[in-house]
Design a protein around this motif. Structure first.
Motif, PDB file in Angstrom:
ATOM      1  N   HIS A   1      -5.636 -16.659 -20.458  1.00  0.00           N
ATOM      2  CA  HIS A   1      -6.557 -15.594 -20.104  1.00  0.00           C
ATOM      3  C   HIS A   1      -6.549 -15.442 -18.594  1.00  0.00           C
ATOM      4  O   HIS A   1      -5.953 -16.252 -17.881  1.00  0.00           O
ATOM      5  N   THR A   2      -7.175 -14.418 -18.107  1.00  0.00           N
ATOM      6  CA  THR A   2      -7.250 -14.171 -16.666  1.00  0.00           C
ATOM      7  C   THR A   2      -8.709 -14.029 -16.259  1.00  0.00           C
ATOM      8  O   THR A   2      -9.502 -13.399 -16.944  1.00  0.00           O
ATOM      9  N   SER A   3      -9.039 -14.649 -15.150  1.00  0.00           N
ATOM     10  CA  SER A   3     -10.382 -14.537 -14.575  1.00  0.00           C
ATOM     11  C   SER A   3     -10.248 -13.935 -13.183  1.00  0.00           C
ATOM     12  O   SER A   3      -9.142 -13.782 -12.655  1.00  0.00           O
ATOM     13  N   ALA A   4     -11.374 -13.622 -12.597  1.00  0.00           N
ATOM     14  CA  ALA A   4     -11.349 -13.047 -11.247  1.00  0.00           C
ATOM     15  C   ALA A   4     -10.730 -14.021 -10.247  1.00  0.00           C
ATOM     16  O   ALA A   4      -9.996 -13.620  -9.339  1.00  0.00           O
ATOM     17  N   GLN A   5     -11.021 -15.327 -10.416  1.00  0.00           N
ATOM     18  CA  GLN A   5     -10.476 -16.327  -9.517  1.00  0.00           C
ATOM     19  C   GLN A   5      -8.957 -16.439  -9.658  1.00  0.00           C
ATOM     20  O   GLN A   5      -8.247 -16.627  -8.673  1.00  0.00           O
ATOM     21  N   LEU A   6      -8.457 -16.326 -10.866  1.00  0.00           N
ATOM     22  CA  LEU A   6      -7.011 -16.378 -11.078  1.00  0.00           C
ATOM     23  C   LEU A   6      -6.325 -15.123 -10.550  1.00  0.00           C
ATOM     24  O   LEU A   6      -5.289 -15.204  -9.874  1.00  0.00           O
ATOM     25  N   LEU A   7      -6.888 -13.975 -10.866  1.00  0.00           N
ATOM     26  CA  LEU A   7      -6.284 -12.717 -10.422  1.00  0.00           C
ATOM     27  C   LEU A   7      -6.284 -12.590  -8.905  1.00  0.00           C
ATOM     28  O   LEU A   7      -5.420 -11.931  -8.326  1.00  0.00           O
ATOM     29  N   GLU A   8      -7.279 -13.225  -8.263  1.00  0.00           N
ATOM     30  CA  GLU A   8      -7.339 -13.187  -6.795  1.00  0.00           C
ATOM     31  C   GLU A   8      -6.106 -13.843  -6.179  1.00  0.00           C
ATOM     32  O   GLU A   8      -5.677 -13.465  -5.093  1.00  0.00           O
ATOM     33  N   ARG A   9      -5.521 -14.812  -6.887  1.00  0.00           N
ATOM     34  CA  ARG A   9      -4.333 -15.515  -6.382  1.00  0.00           C
ATOM     35  C   ARG A   9      -3.047 -14.757  -6.672  1.00  0.00           C
ATOM     36  O   ARG A   9      -1.956 -15.234  -6.348  1.00  0.00           O
ATOM     37  N   THR A  10      -3.144 -13.606  -7.264  1.00  0.00           N
ATOM     38  CA  THR A  10      -1.966 -12.765  -7.500  1.00  0.00           C
ATOM     39  C   THR A  10      -1.927 -11.581  -6.538  1.00  0.00           C
ATOM     40  O   THR A  10      -0.993 -10.787  -6.584  1.00  0.00           O
ATOM     41  N   GLU A  11      -2.940 -11.451  -5.695  1.00  0.00           N
ATOM     42  CA  GLU A  11      -3.016 -10.330  -4.767  1.00  0.00           C
ATOM     43  C   GLU A  11      -2.221 -10.649  -3.494  1.00  0.00           C
ATOM     44  O   GLU A  11      -2.554 -11.576  -2.758  1.00  0.00           O
ATOM     45  N   ILE A  12      -1.176  -9.886  -3.268  1.00  0.00           N
ATOM     46  CA  ILE A  12      -0.312 -10.071  -2.103  1.00  0.00           C
ATOM     47  C   ILE A  12      -0.702  -9.043  -1.048  1.00  0.00           C
ATOM     48  O   ILE A  12      -0.685  -7.839  -1.306  1.00  0.00           O
ATOM     49  N   SER A  13      -1.057  -9.522   0.146  1.00  0.00           N
ATOM     50  CA  SER A  13      -1.482  -8.601   1.203  1.00  0.00           C
ATOM     51  C   SER A  13      -1.196  -9.211   2.566  1.00  0.00           C
ATOM     52  O   SER A  13      -0.953 -10.412   2.693  1.00  0.00           O
ATOM     53  N   TYR A  14      -1.238  -8.351   3.578  1.00  0.00           N
ATOM     54  CA  TYR A  14      -1.063  -8.837   4.946  1.00  0.00           C
ATOM     55  C   TYR A  14      -2.275  -9.656   5.381  1.00  0.00           C
ATOM     56  O   TYR A  14      -2.180 -10.497   6.279  1.00  0.00           O
ATOM     57  N   GLY A  15      -3.414  -9.406   4.737  1.00  0.00           N
ATOM     58  CA  GLY A  15      -4.601 -10.199   5.046  1.00  0.00           C
ATOM     59  C   GLY A  15      -4.401 -11.662   4.721  1.00  0.00           C
ATOM     60  O   GLY A  15      -4.848 -12.549   5.464  1.00  0.00           O
ATOM     61  N   ALA A  16      -3.713 -11.949   3.606  1.00  0.00           N
ATOM     62  CA  ALA A  16      -3.426 -13.335   3.234  1.00  0.00           C
ATOM     63  C   ALA A  16      -2.520 -13.987   4.269  1.00  0.00           C
ATOM     64  O   ALA A  16      -2.678 -15.169   4.603  1.00  0.00           O
ATOM     65  N   LEU A  17      -1.580 -13.212   4.792  1.00  0.00           N
ATOM     66  CA  LEU A  17      -0.679 -13.727   5.821  1.00  0.00           C
ATOM     67  C   LEU A  17      -1.447 -14.074   7.096  1.00  0.00           C
ATOM     68  O   LEU A  17      -1.242 -15.138   7.697  1.00  0.00           O
ATOM     69  N   ILE A  18      -2.347 -13.186   7.498  1.00  0.00           N
ATOM     70  CA  ILE A  18      -3.144 -13.423   8.705  1.00  0.00           C
ATOM     71  C   ILE A  18      -4.050 -14.638   8.524  1.00  0.00           C
ATOM     72  O   ILE A  18      -4.223 -15.452   9.438  1.00  0.00           O
ATOM     73  N   LEU A  19      -4.643 -14.765   7.330  1.00  0.00           N
ATOM     74  CA  LEU A  19      -5.504 -15.912   7.048  1.00  0.00           C
ATOM     75  C   LEU A  19      -4.727 -17.224   7.172  1.00  0.00           C
ATOM     76  O   LEU A  19      -5.218 -18.196   7.761  1.00  0.00           O
ATOM     77  N   ALA A  20      -3.515 -17.263   6.637  1.00  0.00           N
ATOM     78  CA  ALA A  20      -2.704 -18.480   6.713  1.00  0.00           C
ATOM     79  C   ALA A  20      -2.291 -18.781   8.154  1.00  0.00           C
ATOM     80  O   ALA A  20      -2.268 -19.947   8.571  1.00  0.00           O
ATOM     81  N   LEU A  21      -1.967 -17.748   8.921  1.00  0.00           N
ATOM     82  CA  LEU A  21      -1.639 -17.951  10.340  1.00  0.00           C
ATOM     83  C   LEU A  21      -2.824 -18.559  11.086  1.00  0.00           C
ATOM     84  O   LEU A  21      -2.669 -19.491  11.881  1.00  0.00           O
TER      85      LEU A  21
END
Length: 329
Positions: A198-218
């Protein structure tokens, strides 16, 4: 102002060499104890944190030629009367904020960048809690998993190892990273057979690819190095790094176990983005802060190691940017 005391134990023949180091203007105070039983002297040198590295480099020249010498670094909570901070001269280069020395950095990351029983146990517990939290869509459980995840140490060890050209430290850090992420993915894969797909909001959040995720990791990688080198709240920054690594790794294992290749590919890409950005920014901050070996042969090896490291993470960084663009379009 936080001060440190460098204690050097050396034979009587090194008295003049030690006194030459204590004559430097950045030395706050120094004193010498009576000779020890083996006729060695113990000299204590009080110095401000930003000048620890310079003083250590001078003292280590004594270690190079004297097998019986030893240097011990003591941290001081306070001293009375208080030492007033000196105003730097106009022609004096501004120093970095109070930071750990090269040797202190190495000692800190070397301990936390090894594969130990505690490291594997904490990683396993964190992965299990994160998996349950994402399956049950519990934000509190996911945050709790991040608090105990020990993924900060291996990444800092890898950045420092490549900066100093220390092959052994880099190798241990790579193995620790692979072991930690592999264990998290493997445990999540096993857990996936115990629950219905099944999919939950927490799981689906880890499938979202964005430049924001890149900036957060930097930002996570840079903050991790700054927190370690300045003695700030490294534990809180460790949570920030774990947020970028543990949830995608666990989500990847769950999606693989459920046979959801589309979401698994997305979480794998997010994990790749975060690993690349964290290591690139951590490496960059270490170089900008002037962390480097002391001896010339080691400096040469470190420069070569840094070139290869920057090339690898730089190419990976631009590849991830291209992959983010393709994923969004």
């Amino acid at each position: 102002m936080s001060l440190k005391v460098l204690e050097i134990i050396a034979p009587r023949s090194e008295t003049d060499a030690i006194e030459a180091v204590t004559a430097a203007p950045e030395i706050v105070d120094w004193w010498r104890t009576p000779p020890l039983e083996d006729e060695r002297f113990s000299t204590h040198i009080m110095v401000t944190p930003e000048h620890v590295q310079t003083t250590l480099d001078g003292l280590q020249k004594i270690l190079d030629r004297c097998a019986g010498a030893r240097i011990i670094i003591h941290s001081i909570e306070t001293t009375l009367p208080q030492i007033e901070a000196k105003t730097p001269a106009e022609d004096q280069k501004p120093s970095h904020d109070a930071s750990l020395s090269r040797e202190e950095l190495f000692e800190a990351v070397d301990r936390s960048g090894r594969i130990t029983q505690t490291y594997l146990l904490l990683t396993a517990l964190s992965a299990i809690v994160a998996a349950i939290g994402m399956i049950e869509n519990s934000v509190a459980a996911v945050i709790g998993a991040m608090v105990i995840a020990p993924l900060l140490g291996p990444n800092l060890a890898l950045a420092l190892g490549t900066t100093l050209g220390d092959i052994d430290l880099s190798r241990r850090a790579i193995l620790a990273n692979l072991a930690g992420l592999g264990l998290a993915i493997g445990l999540a894969f096993i857990i996936s057979f115990l629950v219905e797909p099944h999919t939950s909001a927490q799981l689906l959040e880890r499938t979202e690819i964005s430049y924001g995720a890149l900036i957060l990791a930097l930002a996570s990688g840079a903050a991790a190095v700054l927190s370690l080198s300045t003695g700030a709240a490294a534990g809180l920054v460790g949570v920030m790094v774990a947020v970028a690594l543990m949830p995608p790794a666990v989500a990847l294992g769950l999606f693989l176990g459920w046979g959801d290749t589309t979401h698994a590919a997305q979480t794998a890409l997010l994990l790749l983005i975060n690993v690349t950005a964290i290591n690139l920014s951590a490496k960059l901050v270490l170089v900008l802060r002037g962390v480097s070996p002391r001896r010339w042969p080691e400096k040469s090896r470190a420069k070569q190691s840094s070139r290869w490291s920057f090339a690898f993470w730089g190419i990976s960084f631009f590849i991830t940017i291209a992959l983010i663009y393709l994923a969004k379009h």
